[in-house]
Design an enzyme around this catalytic site. Structure first.
Site, mmCIF file in Angstrom:
data_model
loop_
_atom_site.group_PDB
_atom_site.id
_atom_site.type_symbol
_atom_site.label_atom_id
_atom_site.label_comp_id
_atom_site.label_asym_id
_atom_site.label_seq_id
_atom_site.Cartn_x
_atom_site.Cartn_y
_atom_site.Cartn_z
ATOM 1 N N LEU A 1 -29.259 24.487 -33.260
ATOM 2 C CA LEU A 1 -30.315 24.471 -34.000
ATOM 3 C C LEU A 1 -31.395 24.135 -32.831
ATOM 4 O O LEU A 1 -31.428 23.001 -32.512
ATOM 5 C CB LEU A 1 -30.270 23.606 -35.081
ATOM 6 C CG LEU A 1 -29.311 23.808 -36.352
ATOM 7 C CD1 LEU A 1 -29.413 23.085 -37.451
ATOM 8 C CD2 LEU A 1 -29.136 25.274 -36.593
ATOM 9 N N ALA A 2 -32.466 25.058 -32.676
ATOM 10 C CA ALA A 2 -33.504 24.824 -31.767
ATOM 11 C C ALA A 2 -34.844 25.137 -32.305
ATOM 12 O O ALA A 2 -35.783 25.148 -31.641
ATOM 13 C CB ALA A 2 -33.230 25.340 -30.589
ATOM 14 N N ARG B 1 -35.872 21.746 0.998
ATOM 15 C CA ARG B 1 -35.939 22.507 -0.024
ATOM 16 C C ARG B 1 -35.254 23.707 -0.447
ATOM 17 O O ARG B 1 -34.378 23.881 0.528
ATOM 18 C CB ARG B 1 -37.445 23.010 0.004
ATOM 19 C CG ARG B 1 -38.740 21.916 0.176
ATOM 20 C CD ARG B 1 -40.003 22.423 0.590
ATOM 21 N NE ARG B 1 -40.453 23.481 -0.028
ATOM 22 C CZ ARG B 1 -41.508 24.193 0.386
ATOM 23 N NH1 ARG B 1 -41.791 24.027 1.783
ATOM 24 N NH2 ARG B 1 -41.720 25.224 -0.254
ATOM 25 N N GLY C 1 -35.036 22.862 -43.507
ATOM 26 C CA GLY C 1 -33.955 22.099 -43.335
ATOM 27 C C GLY C 1 -32.697 22.645 -42.607
ATOM 28 O O GLY C 1 -32.593 23.879 -42.215
ATOM 29 N N ARG D 1 -49.199 26.746 27.343
ATOM 30 C CA ARG D 1 -50.193 25.719 26.930
ATOM 31 C C ARG D 1 -51.208 25.949 28.131
ATOM 32 O O ARG D 1 -51.000 26.359 29.203
ATOM 33 C CB ARG D 1 -49.653 24.295 27.032
ATOM 34 C CG ARG D 1 -49.095 24.100 28.150
ATOM 35 C CD ARG D 1 -48.180 22.490 28.022
ATOM 36 N NE ARG D 1 -47.667 22.287 29.386
ATOM 37 C CZ ARG D 1 -46.486 21.467 29.492
ATOM 38 N NH1 ARG D 1 -45.478 21.517 28.431
ATOM 39 N NH2 ARG D 1 -45.982 21.494 30.750
ATOM 40 N N ASN E 1 -31.852 21.918 20.139
ATOM 41 C CA ASN E 1 -32.427 20.507 19.928
ATOM 42 C C ASN E 1 -34.028 20.800 19.623
ATOM 43 O O ASN E 1 -34.499 21.529 20.537
ATOM 44 C CB ASN E 1 -32.254 19.694 20.933
ATOM 45 C CG ASN E 1 -32.699 18.248 20.944
ATOM 46 O OD1 ASN E 1 -33.840 17.970 20.220
ATOM 47 N ND2 ASN E 1 -31.997 17.348 21.422
ATOM 48 N N ASN F 1 -24.433 9.385 -39.898
ATOM 49 C CA ASN F 1 -24.304 11.002 -39.354
ATOM 50 C C ASN F 1 -24.969 11.121 -38.250
ATOM 51 O O ASN F 1 -26.291 11.007 -37.914
ATOM 52 C CB ASN F 1 -24.688 11.809 -40.671
ATOM 53 C CG ASN F 1 -24.523 13.346 -40.327
ATOM 54 O OD1 ASN F 1 -23.773 13.598 -39.245
ATOM 55 N ND2 ASN F 1 -25.348 13.974 -40.789
ATOM 56 N N ALA G 1 -39.646 16.518 18.450
ATOM 57 C CA ALA G 1 -40.830 16.107 17.586
ATOM 58 C C ALA G 1 -41.938 16.985 17.383
ATOM 59 O O ALA G 1 -42.531 17.300 18.363
ATOM 60 C CB ALA G 1 -41.032 14.691 17.958
ATOM 61 N N ARG H 1 -44.156 15.384 -31.676
ATOM 62 C CA ARG H 1 -44.429 14.184 -31.133
ATOM 63 C C ARG H 1 -44.105 14.263 -29.677
ATOM 64 O O ARG H 1 -44.465 13.287 -29.044
ATOM 65 C CB ARG H 1 -43.249 13.177 -31.698
ATOM 66 C CG ARG H 1 -43.550 12.944 -33.136
ATOM 67 C CD ARG H 1 -42.711 11.729 -33.714
ATOM 68 N NE ARG H 1 -41.617 12.449 -34.398
ATOM 69 C CZ ARG H 1 -40.381 11.780 -34.713
ATOM 70 N NH1 ARG H 1 -40.390 10.657 -34.326
ATOM 71 N NH2 ARG H 1 -39.273 12.631 -35.212
HETATM 72 C C1 UD1 Z 1 -30.327 14.900 -39.193
HETATM 73 C C2 UD1 Z 1 -29.277 14.682 -40.460
HETATM 74 C C3 UD1 Z 1 -29.032 13.224 -40.562
HETATM 75 C C4 UD1 Z 1 -28.514 12.471 -39.098
HETATM 76 C C5 UD1 Z 1 -29.586 12.888 -38.073
HETATM 77 C C6 UD1 Z 1 -28.923 12.403 -36.700
HETATM 78 C C7 UD1 Z 1 -29.784 16.509 -42.085
HETATM 79 C C8 UD1 Z 1 -30.501 16.780 -43.220
HETATM 80 N N1 UD1 Z 1 -30.208 15.205 -41.719
HETATM 81 O O1 UD1 Z 1 -31.525 14.327 -39.586
HETATM 82 O O2 UD1 Z 1 -27.875 12.790 -41.587
HETATM 83 O O3 UD1 Z 1 -28.307 11.186 -39.276
HETATM 84 O O4 UD1 Z 1 -29.865 14.232 -37.834
HETATM 85 O O5 UD1 Z 1 -29.946 12.631 -35.662
HETATM 86 O O6 UD1 Z 1 -29.289 17.327 -41.213
HETATM 87 N N2 UD1 Z 1 -33.996 22.050 -37.566
HETATM 88 C C9 UD1 Z 1 -34.040 23.211 -37.496
HETATM 89 N N3 UD1 Z 1 -34.671 24.036 -38.600
HETATM 90 C C10 UD1 Z 1 -34.963 23.154 -39.595
HETATM 91 C C11 UD1 Z 1 -34.582 21.902 -39.577
HETATM 92 C C12 UD1 Z 1 -34.179 21.212 -38.406
HETATM 93 O O7 UD1 Z 1 -33.979 23.965 -36.383
HETATM 94 O O8 UD1 Z 1 -35.526 23.665 -40.582
HETATM 95 C C13 UD1 Z 1 -33.375 21.453 -36.077
HETATM 96 C C14 UD1 Z 1 -34.197 20.544 -35.499
HETATM 97 O O9 UD1 Z 1 -35.099 20.979 -34.662
HETATM 98 C C15 UD1 Z 1 -33.480 19.389 -34.908
HETATM 99 C C16 UD1 Z 1 -31.908 19.455 -35.725
HETATM 100 O O10 UD1 Z 1 -32.123 20.852 -36.533
HETATM 101 O O11 UD1 Z 1 -33.090 19.758 -33.390
HETATM 102 C C17 UD1 Z 1 -31.984 18.232 -36.719
HETATM 103 O O12 UD1 Z 1 -33.109 18.319 -37.421
HETATM 104 P P1 UD1 Z 1 -33.762 16.983 -37.683
HETATM 105 O O13 UD1 Z 1 -35.015 17.197 -38.954
HETATM 106 O O14 UD1 Z 1 -34.222 16.327 -36.697
HETATM 107 O O15 UD1 Z 1 -32.888 16.082 -38.595
HETATM 108 P P2 UD1 Z 1 -32.954 14.682 -38.892
HETATM 109 O O16 UD1 Z 1 -34.127 14.080 -39.922
HETATM 110 O O17 UD1 Z 1 -32.962 13.905 -37.476
#
Ligand code: UD1
Ligand code: CA
Length: 468
Positions: A24-25, A332, A96, A439, A376, A186, A379, A31
């Site tokens: 999930l990203a 580099r 969610g 030179r 070699n 969790n 400098a 923030r």
């Molecule tokens: C979640 C857990 C919580 C746990 C905590 C640990 C849920 C409802 N709660 O809460 O129990 O203790 O992680 O850190 O899962 N995301 C999406 N789409 C969405 C919502 C979230 O991609 O609609 C992704 C967010 O980018 C994030 C991850 O899911 O990477 C977790 O979501 P977030 O809202 O941070 O959950 P927490 O409130 O931290």
């Protein structure tokens, strides 16, 4: 050898069970206060998302699905780079974590024995932990929850148990006072059996304080169906999510501690480990000595018995055995140092190869260059590789000697065993075994220095009189 090592991952793969990883990203990462999507911020030289995708691969995922915010093209290109086979699923509305998982419904419908769900902003999770998380599925569990006991559980979902059995996960916002006192938390990541995943996920509702579809609700649904739910322990530090730049630096510190320790256990001496910064893929050989304040960017391999003196900065560089660099060396991308070669203070190399036993000990720039064995480089030597438009190569033959303060105006080559006089500006190639001096010739005018000095003193005296 360092680089993050993952243990006994092969054992799970050997089980022959297929694995779909859903990462999930989605989310803007407000923030972070950044123009860059949150999951593209880096720790230890790799994006957070890159770390999670690598962990999924190490855990044996044969299918990786990433849920992204709509319209984040930069995230899609990072996925294509880090996990070329992964599918990308936009989540149109952010309703969610369960809703997010279902954005990758197509990947779930394709079917697999195991499903693991990870978060793109939880970069410290290892392949080994994901492997432990999926392990109970092979023993018949429908759901496995990753959990830790927190000193301060505020903000986390609480894992509710009764006589040692998991009942449900309660989000902070929905928890009663007694549920809030629970310290088993969790971690967010979860494993679901492929047989039950879709049936559980599609039954999750949003009747809660946040009005969100909560992935953790899969637990209570599985329990109601009489299915087994397992709890897999993890260190709180490993499960740490990153929401702002303070947490980003905490994650960096944790991963650095891990990498430094692996380097030390692997046989490298870090004199002051807390001052040495490593990348996820840094490889240090046996008996490598790293002095304080050294930065290893991505793509560095250091052979056995090398010495990295203080304040050096390396990126995309390969050092064979017994090489010495620094203090204050800068390597580099494309710098290759063959066995026993050395570069000293304030020497910069880019896309250049230094042959076996060759030396450039002071104040030098070697770019787009090939330096033969035993040469070699004096400098203040500069390979003038850039004419303002194009880059050009410099070749220095085996055993050649480049006098101090030489400019090698590329494209140019210096033959094997040739000698270049100090202060030369070399614009034409030099044959093997030749001496080149480029030179202006020195002139001597005898007996004039005293008169010149007297004249200068007279000018100075007349000036200071005027000032009075
Ligand atoms: C979640 C857990 C919580 C746990 C905590 C640990 C849920 C409802 N709660 O809460 O129990 O203790 O992680 O850190 O899962 N995301 C999406 N789409 C969405 C919502 C979230 O991609 O609609 C992704 C967010 O980018 C994030 C991850 O899911 O990477 C977790 O979501 P977030 O809202 O941070 O959950 P927490 O409130 O931290
Ligand atoms: Ca979170």
């Amino acid at each position: 050898m360092t680089a993050e090592t993952s243990t006994s991952i092969e054992s799970a793969k050997a089980g022959g069970r297929s694995l779909t990883a859903i990462v999930l990203a989605a989310g803007k990462g407000t923030r972070m206060r950044s123009d860059l999507p949150k999951v593209l911020h880096a720790v230890a030289g790799r994006t957070m998302l890159g770390h999670v995708l690598a962990a999924a691969g190490e855990a044996g995922a044969n299918r990786i699905a990433v849920v992204v915010e709509l319209g984040q093209g930069t995230v899609a290109s990072e996925i294509a780079r880090a996990a070329p086979g992964a599918s990308v699923h936009p989540q149109v509305e952010r309703l969610g974590t369960a809703h997010a998982v279902l954005a990758a419904r197509a990947a779930l419908e394709a079917g697999s024995d195991d499903v693991v769900i990870a978060f793109g902003d939880t970069p410290l999770i290892t392949g080994a932990t994901l492997t432990r998380l999926r392990a109970p599925l092979a023993d018949g569990a429908a759901v496995a929850v990753l959990a830790f006991t927190a000193e301060n559980p505020t903000g986390y979902g609480r894992v509710l148990t009764q006589s040692g059995r998991v009942l449900a996960i309660r989000e902070e916002k929905d928890a009663s006072e007694s549920e809030r006192a629970v310290t088993l938390c969790n971690a967010g990541l979860m494993a679901l059996s492929g047989t039950h995943a879709l049936a559980l996920l599609t039954r999750i509702g949003n009747d809660n304080a946040a009005g969100e579809y909560y992935l953790p609700d899969a637990v209570a649904l599985a329990v109601a169906d009489g299915l087994d739910v397992a709890v897999v322990p993890v260190d709180e530090a490993e499960a740490q999510g990153v929401n702002d730049r303070v947490q980003l630096s905490v994650a960096e510190a944790t991963i650095q501690a891990r990498l430094r320790r692996a380097a030390q256990i692997g046989g490298a001496t870090l004199v002051a480990p807390e001052t040495v910064f490593l990348s996820f893929d840094t490889v240090l050989g046996r008996d490598v000595l790293v002095e304080p304040h050294v930065v290893f960017g991505p793509g560095v391999t250091v052979g056995d018995h090398c010495v990295i003196h203080a304040f050096s900065h390396l990126e995309g560089a390969t050092l064979a055995q017994g090489v010495s660099i620094g203090p204050y060396a800068r390597l580099r991308p494309g710098a290759v140092l063959e066995a026993g070669s050395r570069i000293g203070n304030f020497v910069e190399m880019k896309n250049a190869r230094l042959g076996e036993g060759a030396k450039a000990n002071h104040l030098t720039y070697l770019g787009d260059a090939e330096i033969g064995p035993g040469a070699n480089v004096g400098a203040g030597t500069i390979t003038c590789n850039y004419d303002g438009v194009n880059k050009h190569r410099t070749t220095i033959g085996a055993g050649a000697f480049i006098g101090s303060n030489t400019a090698l105006v590329a494209p140019v080559s210096v033959g094997a065993g040739a000698i270049v006089g100090a202060g030369s500006v070399i614009t034409a190639s030099i044959p093997d075994d030749a001496l080149a001096i480029a030179r202006s010739r020195q002139r001597i005018i005898e007996g004039v220095a005293g008169g010149m000095r007297a004249a200068l003193q007279a000018i100075k005296a007349s000036r200071s009189k005027k000032d009075d």
